[in-house]
Design a protein around this motif. Sequence first.
Motif, PDB file in Angstrom:
ATOM      1  N   ALA A  50     -73.784  -2.599  58.798  1.00  0.00           N
ATOM      2  CA  ALA A  50     -74.672  -3.643  58.286  1.00  0.00           C
ATOM      3  C   ALA A  50     -76.073  -3.112  58.003  1.00  0.00           C
ATOM      4  O   ALA A  50     -77.062  -3.825  58.169  1.00  0.00           O
ATOM      5  CB  ALA A  50     -74.742  -4.814  59.269  1.00  0.00           C
ATOM      6  N   GLY A  51     -76.139  -1.852  57.550  1.00  0.00           N
ATOM      7  CA  GLY A  51     -77.405  -1.317  57.068  1.00  0.00           C
ATOM      8  C   GLY A  51     -77.640  -1.777  55.641  1.00  0.00           C
ATOM      9  O   GLY A  51     -76.869  -2.567  55.081  1.00  0.00           O
ATOM     10  N   ASP A 101     -70.099  -4.590  62.693  1.00  0.00           N
ATOM     11  CA  ASP A 101     -71.168  -3.711  63.155  1.00  0.00           C
ATOM     12  C   ASP A 101     -71.162  -3.740  64.673  1.00  0.00           C
ATOM     13  O   ASP A 101     -70.469  -4.556  65.289  1.00  0.00           O
ATOM     14  CB  ASP A 101     -72.531  -4.181  62.600  1.00  0.00           C
ATOM     15  N   ASN A 125     -74.111  -3.996  66.245  1.00  0.00           N
ATOM     16  CA  ASN A 125     -75.393  -4.634  66.542  1.00  0.00           C
ATOM     17  C   ASN A 125     -75.254  -6.116  66.212  1.00  0.00           C
ATOM     18  O   ASN A 125     -75.147  -6.508  65.051  1.00  0.00           O
ATOM     19  CB  ASN A 125     -76.502  -3.981  65.700  1.00  0.00           C
ATOM     20  N   GLU A 142     -77.345  -8.563  66.423  1.00  0.00           N
ATOM     21  CA  GLU A 142     -78.459  -9.117  65.653  1.00  0.00           C
ATOM     22  C   GLU A 142     -78.278  -8.846  64.160  1.00  0.00           C
ATOM     23  O   GLU A 142     -78.560  -9.708  63.319  1.00  0.00           O
ATOM     24  CB  GLU A 142     -79.781  -8.521  66.146  1.00  0.00           C
ATOM     25  N   ARG A 143     -77.786  -7.640  63.829  1.00  0.00           N
ATOM     26  CA  ARG A 143     -77.504  -7.321  62.429  1.00  0.00           C
ATOM     27  C   ARG A 143     -76.412  -8.234  61.868  1.00  0.00           C
ATOM     28  O   ARG A 143     -76.445  -8.637  60.713  1.00  0.00           O
ATOM     29  CB  ARG A 143     -77.070  -5.861  62.296  1.00  0.00           C
ATOM     30  N   PHE A 173     -77.807 -11.382  60.814  1.00  0.00           N
ATOM     31  CA  PHE A 173     -78.508 -11.205  59.539  1.00  0.00           C
ATOM     32  C   PHE A 173     -77.513 -11.221  58.370  1.00  0.00           C
ATOM     33  O   PHE A 173     -77.803 -11.763  57.303  1.00  0.00           O
ATOM     34  CB  PHE A 173     -79.298  -9.891  59.549  1.00  0.00           C
ATOM     35  N   CYS A 174     -76.334 -10.642  58.582  1.00  0.00           N
ATOM     36  CA  CYS A 174     -75.301 -10.656  57.537  1.00  0.00           C
ATOM     37  C   CYS A 174     -74.913 -12.087  57.169  1.00  0.00           C
ATOM     38  O   CYS A 174     -74.702 -12.408  55.992  1.00  0.00           O
ATOM     39  CB  CYS A 174     -74.055  -9.904  58.006  1.00  0.00           C
ATOM     40  N   ARG A 219     -85.764  -2.761  64.792  1.00  0.00           N
ATOM     41  CA  ARG A 219     -85.048  -3.766  63.986  1.00  0.00           C
ATOM     42  C   ARG A 219     -85.326  -3.600  62.486  1.00  0.00           C
ATOM     43  O   ARG A 219     -85.537  -4.569  61.761  1.00  0.00           O
ATOM     44  CB  ARG A 219     -85.423  -5.177  64.438  1.00  0.00           C
ATOM     45  N   ILE A 235     -84.533  -3.242  58.753  1.00  0.00           N
ATOM     46  CA  ILE A 235     -83.520  -3.424  57.714  1.00  0.00           C
ATOM     47  C   ILE A 235     -83.856  -2.479  56.567  1.00  0.00           C
ATOM     48  O   ILE A 235     -83.118  -1.563  56.244  1.00  0.00           O
ATOM     49  CB  ILE A 235     -83.462  -4.882  57.216  1.00  0.00           C
TER      50      ILE A 235
END
Length: 337
Positions: free
Chosen positions: A168-169, A190, A192, A194-195, A198-199, A329, A331
Amino acid sequence: MKGIVCEKPNRLKMITLDKPEFKEGEALVKIRRIGICGTDLHAYKGNQPYFTYPRVLGHELSGIIDEIGVNQEGLVKGDQVTVIPYLECGNCVACKNSKTNCCTNMKVFGVHIDGGMCESVSIPTDHLVKVNDISLDLAALIEPLSIGAHAVNRSSIVKGENALVIGAGPIGLGVMKFAKQKGANVIAMDINEERLEFCKRWAKVDHTVYGLDNPLERLYEITDGEYPTVVYDATGNLYSMTKSFNYVAHGGRLVYVGLVKGEITFSDPDFHKKELTLMGSRNATREDFEYVLDVLKSGEINADEFISHRCTFDKMVDLFESWLLPESRVIKALVEL
């Protein structure tokens, strides 16, 4: 002029460079934004293939044309542009077959040759894309988003397919966004959490999978036991790329978007049993850049949330190391000139 060079692994330094001279067929571009990507981070840590030191990094670029001659692209002084940083030879088998993104003699700006982490660069005019209708911030995002768009186009995904995107980069997020645009049911994976949130918020994925919590079982549930027909691995991680074979449905496609410095092995009986298609997806084409530009013009992509960190050029050397830390964190980090 000022420039930032990666002298060796774990060492960036602000230096003075000669300002490039104007050449026919090229344009002098004042750099205004530099996106920091995984390639820059891997090069900094000594893990980037095809890389030598010292090197001026930077290939996610936007700027303003400062000097230009007559050109077929219709570019003039003062135009905002983004850079297609893949300098192909034009003569090899890939180029002759319109696959300039995987030229046999490829010179990527900021990887094989010095890049745009400086105040001004000279670029062939046919590697510039006019972006007067969007902001310089958005223009600097076209290159990384184009890599995601290229991977999705290469996979020939169709509406209704189950697509898993691992990583999820920024590149993985772009893959998710464009796979959703094609009508796929997109699953983000992912390690992470938190990522992954975000997705859901940014890419509007349909499902998320925490990669450390029995992902095979979760994928089985989501796909009613079929598994995803397309899997994109955008991690650049050897372990992940090896394991990704396990997640693909029978008759499915596995697309390596990320690049790793190492050897990948897989079970041949399993590969043949499933009749898998394994693809590499490298860089992007002008068509991908123009497609992404149209999407950005439409307002479908929220750049303000995607760009999580900013700094001025003078402060970048001091802040760069911190952007590698998970607690930062990050992105997408953007450098302003």
